[in-house]
Design a protein around this motif. Structure first.
Motif, PDB file in Angstrom:
ATOM      1  N   ARG A  61      21.555   3.637 -27.106  1.00 15.97           N
ATOM      2  CA  ARG A  61      20.620   4.515 -26.409  1.00 15.97           C
ATOM      3  C   ARG A  61      20.524   4.075 -24.963  1.00 15.97           C
ATOM      4  O   ARG A  61      20.409   2.887 -24.670  1.00 15.97           O
ATOM      5  CB  ARG A  61      19.248   4.449 -27.064  1.00 15.97           C
ATOM      6  CG  ARG A  61      19.227   5.115 -28.393  1.00 15.97           C
ATOM      7  CD  ARG A  61      17.819   5.146 -28.929  1.00 15.97           C
ATOM      8  NE  ARG A  61      17.786   5.859 -30.177  1.00 15.97           N
ATOM      9  CZ  ARG A  61      17.926   5.288 -31.356  1.00 15.97           C
ATOM     10  NH1 ARG A  61      18.121   3.996 -31.438  1.00 15.97           N
ATOM     11  NH2 ARG A  61      17.885   6.005 -32.459  1.00 15.97           N
ATOM     12  N   ARG A  62      20.552   5.044 -24.066  1.00 17.18           N
ATOM     13  CA  ARG A  62      20.493   4.750 -22.632  1.00 17.18           C
ATOM     14  C   ARG A  62      19.423   5.583 -21.967  1.00 17.18           C
ATOM     15  O   ARG A  62      19.032   6.632 -22.454  1.00 17.18           O
ATOM     16  CB  ARG A  62      21.840   5.037 -21.979  1.00 17.18           C
ATOM     17  CG  ARG A  62      22.924   4.089 -22.418  1.00 17.18           C
ATOM     18  CD  ARG A  62      24.176   4.276 -21.598  1.00 17.18           C
ATOM     19  NE  ARG A  62      25.153   3.263 -21.946  1.00 17.18           N
ATOM     20  CZ  ARG A  62      25.267   2.104 -21.327  1.00 17.18           C
ATOM     21  NH1 ARG A  62      24.479   1.823 -20.329  1.00 17.18           N
ATOM     22  NH2 ARG A  62      26.176   1.237 -21.702  1.00 17.18           N
ATOM     23  N   CYS A  63      18.976   5.103 -20.817  1.00 13.19           N
ATOM     24  CA  CYS A  63      17.972   5.809 -20.023  1.00 13.19           C
ATOM     25  C   CYS A  63      18.556   7.132 -19.543  1.00 13.19           C
ATOM     26  O   CYS A  63      19.721   7.211 -19.134  1.00 13.19           O
ATOM     27  CB  CYS A  63      17.547   4.960 -18.841  1.00 13.19           C
ATOM     28  SG  CYS A  63      16.401   5.765 -17.722  1.00 13.19           S
ATOM     29  N   ARG A  70      18.832  -1.220 -21.586  1.00 12.69           N
ATOM     30  CA  ARG A  70      17.780  -2.101 -22.082  1.00 12.69           C
ATOM     31  C   ARG A  70      16.404  -1.495 -21.858  1.00 12.69           C
ATOM     32  O   ARG A  70      16.214  -0.668 -20.998  1.00 12.69           O
ATOM     33  CB  ARG A  70      17.865  -3.446 -21.394  1.00 12.69           C
ATOM     34  CG  ARG A  70      19.249  -4.010 -21.504  1.00 12.69           C
ATOM     35  CD  ARG A  70      19.232  -5.442 -21.683  1.00 12.69           C
ATOM     36  NE  ARG A  70      20.608  -5.884 -21.945  1.00 12.69           N
ATOM     37  CZ  ARG A  70      20.906  -7.111 -22.154  1.00 12.69           C
ATOM     38  NH1 ARG A  70      19.990  -8.023 -22.147  1.00 12.69           N
ATOM     39  NH2 ARG A  70      22.147  -7.440 -22.393  1.00 12.69           N
ATOM     40  N   THR A  71      15.442  -1.979 -22.618  1.00 18.00           N
ATOM     41  CA  THR A  71      14.051  -1.516 -22.604  1.00 18.00           C
ATOM     42  C   THR A  71      13.967   0.004 -22.664  1.00 18.00           C
ATOM     43  O   THR A  71      13.272   0.640 -21.881  1.00 18.00           O
ATOM     44  CB  THR A  71      13.274  -2.028 -21.379  1.00 18.00           C
ATOM     45  OG1 THR A  71      13.808  -1.457 -20.192  1.00 18.00           O
ATOM     46  CG2 THR A  71      13.294  -3.523 -21.286  1.00 18.00           C
ATOM     47  N   HIS A  72      14.662   0.576 -23.605  1.00 19.49           N
ATOM     48  CA  HIS A  72      14.702   2.031 -23.752  1.00 19.49           C
ATOM     49  C   HIS A  72      13.571   2.477 -24.668  1.00 19.49           C
ATOM     50  O   HIS A  72      13.424   1.976 -25.773  1.00 19.49           O
ATOM     51  CB  HIS A  72      16.041   2.454 -24.355  1.00 19.49           C
ATOM     52  CG  HIS A  72      16.167   3.923 -24.526  1.00 19.49           C
ATOM     53  ND1 HIS A  72      15.822   4.553 -25.679  1.00 19.49           N
ATOM     54  CD2 HIS A  72      16.580   4.889 -23.676  1.00 19.49           C
ATOM     55  CE1 HIS A  72      16.024   5.856 -25.541  1.00 19.49           C
ATOM     56  NE2 HIS A  72      16.478   6.079 -24.344  1.00 19.49           N
ATOM     57  N   PHE A  76      10.208   8.763 -24.682  1.00 15.52           N
ATOM     58  CA  PHE A  76      10.417   9.351 -23.365  1.00 15.52           C
ATOM     59  C   PHE A  76      11.883   9.494 -22.990  1.00 15.52           C
ATOM     60  O   PHE A  76      12.233  10.282 -22.123  1.00 15.52           O
ATOM     61  CB  PHE A  76       9.723   8.501 -22.292  1.00 15.52           C
ATOM     62  CG  PHE A  76       8.249   8.344 -22.511  1.00 15.52           C
ATOM     63  CD1 PHE A  76       7.383   9.368 -22.184  1.00 15.52           C
ATOM     64  CD2 PHE A  76       7.738   7.185 -23.054  1.00 15.52           C
ATOM     65  CE1 PHE A  76       6.028   9.231 -22.382  1.00 15.52           C
ATOM     66  CE2 PHE A  76       6.389   7.035 -23.256  1.00 15.52           C
ATOM     67  CZ  PHE A  76       5.522   8.061 -22.928  1.00 15.52           C
ATOM     68  N   GLY A  77      12.744   8.684 -23.594  1.00 15.52           N
ATOM     69  CA  GLY A  77      14.157   8.691 -23.247  1.00 15.52           C
ATOM     70  C   GLY A  77      14.424   7.992 -21.925  1.00 15.52           C
ATOM     71  O   GLY A  77      15.453   8.221 -21.289  1.00 15.52           O
ATOM     72  N   LEU A  78      13.501   7.120 -21.524  1.00 17.20           N
ATOM     73  CA  LEU A  78      13.603   6.427 -20.240  1.00 17.20           C
ATOM     74  C   LEU A  78      13.538   4.921 -20.457  1.00 17.20           C
ATOM     75  O   LEU A  78      13.041   4.450 -21.474  1.00 17.20           O
ATOM     76  CB  LEU A  78      12.453   6.848 -19.320  1.00 17.20           C
ATOM     77  CG  LEU A  78      12.367   8.321 -18.960  1.00 17.20           C
ATOM     78  CD1 LEU A  78      11.052   8.609 -18.271  1.00 17.20           C
ATOM     79  CD2 LEU A  78      13.520   8.711 -18.071  1.00 17.20           C
ATOM     80  N   SER A  79      14.005   4.183 -19.457  1.00 17.41           N
ATOM     81  CA  SER A  79      13.885   2.738 -19.516  1.00 17.41           C
ATOM     82  C   SER A  79      12.492   2.337 -19.048  1.00 17.41           C
ATOM     83  O   SER A  79      11.777   3.114 -18.405  1.00 17.41           O
ATOM     84  CB  SER A  79      14.948   2.080 -18.635  1.00 17.41           C
ATOM     85  OG  SER A  79      14.707   2.378 -17.287  1.00 17.41           O
ATOM     86  N   GLY A  80      12.109   1.131 -19.370  1.00 15.59           N
ATOM     87  CA  GLY A  80      10.781   0.650 -19.018  1.00 15.59           C
ATOM     88  C   GLY A  80      10.542   0.614 -17.530  1.00 15.59           C
ATOM     89  O   GLY A  80       9.428   0.861 -17.044  1.00 15.59           O
ATOM     90  N   ARG A  84       7.573   2.771 -15.842  1.00 13.66           N
ATOM     91  CA  ARG A  84       6.501   2.134 -15.070  1.00 13.66           C
ATOM     92  C   ARG A  84       6.338   2.798 -13.706  1.00 13.66           C
ATOM     93  O   ARG A  84       5.217   3.032 -13.244  1.00 13.66           O
ATOM     94  CB  ARG A  84       6.810   0.654 -14.905  1.00 13.66           C
ATOM     95  CG  ARG A  84       5.726  -0.101 -14.222  1.00 13.66           C
ATOM     96  CD  ARG A  84       5.883  -1.596 -14.433  1.00 13.66           C
ATOM     97  NE  ARG A  84       4.653  -2.229 -14.044  1.00 13.66           N
ATOM     98  CZ  ARG A  84       4.551  -3.058 -13.017  1.00 13.66           C
ATOM     99  NH1 ARG A  84       5.612  -3.364 -12.307  1.00 13.66           N
ATOM    100  NH2 ARG A  84       3.406  -3.596 -12.707  1.00 13.66           N
ATOM    101  N   GLU A  85       7.448   3.108 -13.055  1.00 13.84           N
ATOM    102  CA  GLU A  85       7.373   3.793 -11.764  1.00 13.84           C
ATOM    103  C   GLU A  85       6.705   5.162 -11.907  1.00 13.84           C
ATOM    104  O   GLU A  85       5.916   5.570 -11.053  1.00 13.84           O
ATOM    105  CB  GLU A  85       8.767   3.956 -11.172  1.00 13.84           C
ATOM    106  CG  GLU A  85       9.398   2.668 -10.715  1.00 13.84           C
ATOM    107  CD  GLU A  85      10.833   2.850 -10.259  1.00 13.84           C
ATOM    108  OE1 GLU A  85      11.307   4.005 -10.203  1.00 13.84           O
ATOM    109  OE2 GLU A  85      11.479   1.830  -9.964  1.00 13.84           O
TER     110      GLU A  85
END
Length: 100
Positions: A61-63, A70-72, A76-80, A84-85
Motif C-alpha cells: 500500500r502506498r500514499c 510507510r505510515t500508510h 484516507f489512503g495517505l501517509s502520516g 498531518r499536513e
C-alpha cells in the motif's frame, strides 16, 4: 517522492493480481475439498504456476499523493506525513490535532 519506476512496478503487480485472482481462489477451494494428499500436491503445483508478482502478498500500500510506502493510513489512503499536513491546514473536517 517515490520514483516513477517503483510506482509503475506496483501498478503492474496490481494488474497481475487481478488477472490471476480467480485462478488462485478456485485452486485454494479445490485444496480444501480434495481428501487425498496426492491430489492436493498436484493442485499445489498448479497454484505455483502463475507468476510470483501475481500473489497478493507482493502488493504494497502506498500514499495516494506521494507514493510513500510507510505510515500508510487505509482510511484516507495517505501517509502520516501528508495526513498531518492536511490536519494542520484544516483540510480534513472533523479531525482534531493534538499538541502537548
Amino acid at each position: 517522492m517515490t520514483t516513477k519506476n517503483l510506482i509503475q512496478r506496483e501498478k503492474k503487480r496490481q494488474k497481475l493480481e487481478q488477472k490471476y485472482h480467480l485462478i488462485r481462489r478456485s485452486s485454494k477451494k479445490e485444496i480444501r475439498q480434495v481428501p487425498s494428499l496426492n491430489e492436493k500436491w498436484e493442485i499445489y503445483g498448479k497454484l505455483q504456476s502463475p507468476p510470483r508478482n501475481s500473489a497478493p502478498t507482493r502488493l504494497r500500500r502506498r500514499c495516494f499523493l506521494t507514493g510513500r510506502p510507510r505510515t500508510h493510513y487505509r482510511d484516507f489512503g495517505l501517509s502520516g506525513q501528508i495526513l498531518r499536513e492536511m490536519f494542520h491546514a484544516c483540510l480534513l473536517p472533523g479531525a482534531r490535532r493534538s499538541s502537548w
